[in-house]
Design a protein around this motif. Sequence first.
Motif, PDB file in Angstrom:
ATOM      1  N   ALA A  20      45.047  32.243  31.561  1.00 53.78           N
ATOM      2  CA  ALA A  20      43.694  32.233  31.026  1.00 53.78           C
ATOM      3  C   ALA A  20      42.958  33.518  31.396  1.00 53.78           C
ATOM      4  CB  ALA A  20      42.941  31.017  31.554  1.00 53.78           C
ATOM      5  N   PRO A  21      41.943  33.907  30.608  1.00 54.39           N
ATOM      6  CA  PRO A  21      41.247  35.182  30.847  1.00 54.39           C
ATOM      7  C   PRO A  21      40.731  35.369  32.269  1.00 54.39           C
ATOM      8  CG  PRO A  21      40.631  34.305  28.715  1.00 54.39           C
ATOM      9  CD  PRO A  21      41.473  33.252  29.376  1.00 54.39           C
ATOM     10  N   ALA A  22      40.198  34.313  32.890  1.00 57.45           N
ATOM     11  CA  ALA A  22      39.657  34.460  34.247  1.00 57.45           C
ATOM     12  C   ALA A  22      40.751  34.832  35.238  1.00 57.45           C
ATOM     13  CB  ALA A  22      38.976  33.157  34.674  1.00 57.45           C
ATOM     14  N   PHE A  23      41.940  34.238  35.083  1.00 56.58           N
ATOM     15  CA  PHE A  23      43.064  34.561  35.958  1.00 56.58           C
ATOM     16  C   PHE A  23      43.636  35.940  35.626  1.00 56.58           C
ATOM     17  CE2 PHE A  23      42.766  30.008  36.202  1.00 56.58           C
ATOM     18  CZ  PHE A  23      43.107  29.715  37.519  1.00 56.58           C
ATOM     19  N   ARG A  24      43.696  36.224  34.350  1.00 56.10           N
ATOM     20  CA  ARG A  24      44.238  37.521  33.913  1.00 56.10           C
ATOM     21  C   ARG A  24      43.405  38.672  34.481  1.00 56.10           C
ATOM     22  NH1 ARG A  24      47.357  39.600  29.651  1.00 56.10           N
ATOM     23  NH2 ARG A  24      46.669  41.651  28.917  1.00 56.10           N
ATOM     24  N   GLU A  25      42.091  38.501  34.481  1.00 53.74           N
ATOM     25  CA  GLU A  25      41.216  39.546  35.003  1.00 53.74           C
ATOM     26  C   GLU A  25      41.534  39.863  36.464  1.00 53.74           C
ATOM     27  OE1 GLU A  25      36.466  40.456  35.833  1.00 53.74           O
ATOM     28  OE2 GLU A  25      37.077  38.629  34.767  1.00 53.74           O
ATOM     29  N   GLN A  26      41.777  38.827  37.257  1.00 55.34           N
ATOM     30  CA  GLN A  26      42.092  39.054  38.670  1.00 55.34           C
ATOM     31  C   GLN A  26      43.449  39.729  38.836  1.00 55.34           C
ATOM     32  OE1 GLN A  26      39.521  38.746  40.485  1.00 55.34           O
ATOM     33  NE2 GLN A  26      38.522  37.808  38.714  1.00 55.34           N
ATOM     34  N   ARG A  27      44.394  39.388  37.986  1.00 55.29           N
ATOM     35  CA  ARG A  27      45.701  40.051  38.046  1.00 55.29           C
ATOM     36  C   ARG A  27      45.558  41.551  37.777  1.00 55.29           C
ATOM     37  NH1 ARG A  27      49.387  35.809  38.020  1.00 55.29           N
ATOM     38  NH2 ARG A  27      48.607  33.883  37.061  1.00 55.29           N
ATOM     39  N   THR A  28      44.692  41.908  36.827  1.00 57.13           N
ATOM     40  CA  THR A  28      44.509  43.327  36.505  1.00 57.13           C
ATOM     41  C   THR A  28      43.904  44.092  37.672  1.00 57.13           C
ATOM     42  OG1 THR A  28      42.277  43.066  35.566  1.00 57.13           O
ATOM     43  CG2 THR A  28      44.154  42.749  34.076  1.00 57.13           C
ATOM     44  N   GLU A  40      57.472  39.884  44.818  1.00 58.43           N
ATOM     45  CA  GLU A  40      56.452  38.978  44.302  1.00 58.43           C
ATOM     46  C   GLU A  40      56.833  37.541  44.629  1.00 58.43           C
ATOM     47  OE1 GLU A  40      54.276  37.592  40.188  1.00 58.43           O
ATOM     48  OE2 GLU A  40      54.979  39.666  40.342  1.00 58.43           O
ATOM     49  N   LEU A  41      56.019  36.898  45.442  1.00 53.12           N
ATOM     50  CA  LEU A  41      56.236  35.509  45.825  1.00 53.12           C
ATOM     51  C   LEU A  41      55.754  34.586  44.718  1.00 53.12           C
ATOM     52  CD1 LEU A  41      54.930  35.704  49.502  1.00 53.12           C
ATOM     53  CD2 LEU A  41      57.307  35.735  48.748  1.00 53.12           C
ATOM     54  N   GLY A  42      56.592  33.632  44.322  1.00 49.70           N
ATOM     55  CA  GLY A  42      56.190  32.718  43.258  1.00 49.70           C
ATOM     56  C   GLY A  42      55.943  33.457  41.958  1.00 49.70           C
ATOM     57  N   VAL A  43      56.945  34.177  41.483  1.00 53.01           N
ATOM     58  CA  VAL A  43      56.771  34.984  40.277  1.00 53.01           C
ATOM     59  C   VAL A  43      56.440  34.123  39.066  1.00 53.01           C
ATOM     60  CG1 VAL A  43      59.217  34.982  39.641  1.00 53.01           C
ATOM     61  CG2 VAL A  43      57.774  36.908  38.962  1.00 53.01           C
ATOM     62  N   GLY A  44      56.786  32.825  39.118  1.00 49.49           N
ATOM     63  CA  GLY A  44      56.425  31.918  38.026  1.00 49.49           C
ATOM     64  C   GLY A  44      56.940  32.402  36.687  1.00 49.49           C
ATOM     65  N   GLY A  45      56.048  32.422  35.689  1.00 46.90           N
ATOM     66  CA  GLY A  45      56.440  32.862  34.356  1.00 46.90           C
ATOM     67  C   GLY A  45      56.327  34.355  34.146  1.00 46.90           C
ATOM     68  N   GLY A  46      56.155  35.123  35.220  1.00 51.08           N
ATOM     69  CA  GLY A  46      56.121  36.576  35.097  1.00 51.08           C
ATOM     70  C   GLY A  46      54.811  37.129  34.568  1.00 51.08           C
ATOM     71  N   LEU A  47      53.712  36.405  34.802  1.00 46.72           N
ATOM     72  CA  LEU A  47      52.423  36.829  34.260  1.00 46.72           C
ATOM     73  C   LEU A  47      51.898  38.118  34.888  1.00 46.72           C
ATOM     74  CD1 LEU A  47      50.679  33.339  34.051  1.00 46.72           C
ATOM     75  CD2 LEU A  47      51.644  34.672  32.167  1.00 46.72           C
ATOM     76  N   ASN A  48      52.387  38.485  36.060  1.00 50.54           N
ATOM     77  CA  ASN A  48      51.945  39.722  36.705  1.00 50.54           C
ATOM     78  C   ASN A  48      52.705  40.958  36.232  1.00 50.54           C
ATOM     79  OD1 ASN A  48      49.965  38.583  38.394  1.00 50.54           O
ATOM     80  ND2 ASN A  48      51.469  38.118  39.984  1.00 50.54           N
ATOM     81  N   LEU A  49      53.869  40.764  35.643  1.00 52.44           N
ATOM     82  CA  LEU A  49      54.758  41.898  35.388  1.00 52.44           C
ATOM     83  C   LEU A  49      54.123  42.967  34.506  1.00 52.44           C
ATOM     84  CD1 LEU A  49      58.188  40.068  34.879  1.00 52.44           C
ATOM     85  CD2 LEU A  49      57.312  41.215  36.939  1.00 52.44           C
ATOM     86  N   ALA A  50      53.271  42.572  33.594  1.00 52.77           N
ATOM     87  CA  ALA A  50      52.667  43.537  32.667  1.00 52.77           C
ATOM     88  C   ALA A  50      51.721  44.505  33.361  1.00 52.77           C
ATOM     89  CB  ALA A  50      51.917  42.788  31.573  1.00 52.77           C
TER      90      ALA A  50
END
Length: 207
Positions: A20-28, A40-50
């Motif tokens: 979601a946008p609120a989480f995406r903003e913090q990742r950026t 990366e701990l708990g890489v999950g679905g790879g949302l940080n990779l970008a």
Amino acid sequence: MATLYERYILPKLLCCACGAPAFREQRTRIVPQARGQVLELGVGGGLNLAFYDPATVTGVTGVDPSAELRAIAEAAPRPEGLAVEIVAGEGERLPFPDALFDTVLCTFTLCSVRSPAAVLSEARRVLKPGGRFLFCEHGLSPDAGAARWQRRIEPLWKRLAGGCHLTRPVSAAVQAAGFRLDDNHRFYLDKTPRALGWCEQGVASLA
């Protein structure tokens, strides 16, 4: 044994919610601060990779216990030239030698692990001297009203959200694990209910 919900529905729900946008903003804000060899701990679905910068990151190793999420991460978008390896493992017992990584990144992961203290201890173990621990996590609100709601809904929330806890402290746990906080921001995520949106983000080094 994982239920059908945990295998087929939950991974997609988690990727949708955490993207979601609120989480995406913090990742950026936090991910581009990674340097060198990154775990990366708990890489999950790879949302940080970008959001990694191949100019400053040598490679990214993502670890996660979920085969379903690891499969999603393998196909997740990432910058051209970014070396990525996705491996099976749990944060409480990382399959890596001591002092291997320049950066350990943890985003929206400590809420759902069995033992945050054990995960943070392992993060310290695998960091090189001079390495940095980057984190962005949601957790226990300092506001009494929001915290009361967190405690009320947490039992049901954990069942629906893959064991996600709402009442775990974040920065205090990082410090208790022996890290020194070099940078720390505490806030509510935009457009998110307060019971779900308290977030703490920071950069820590080995004390």
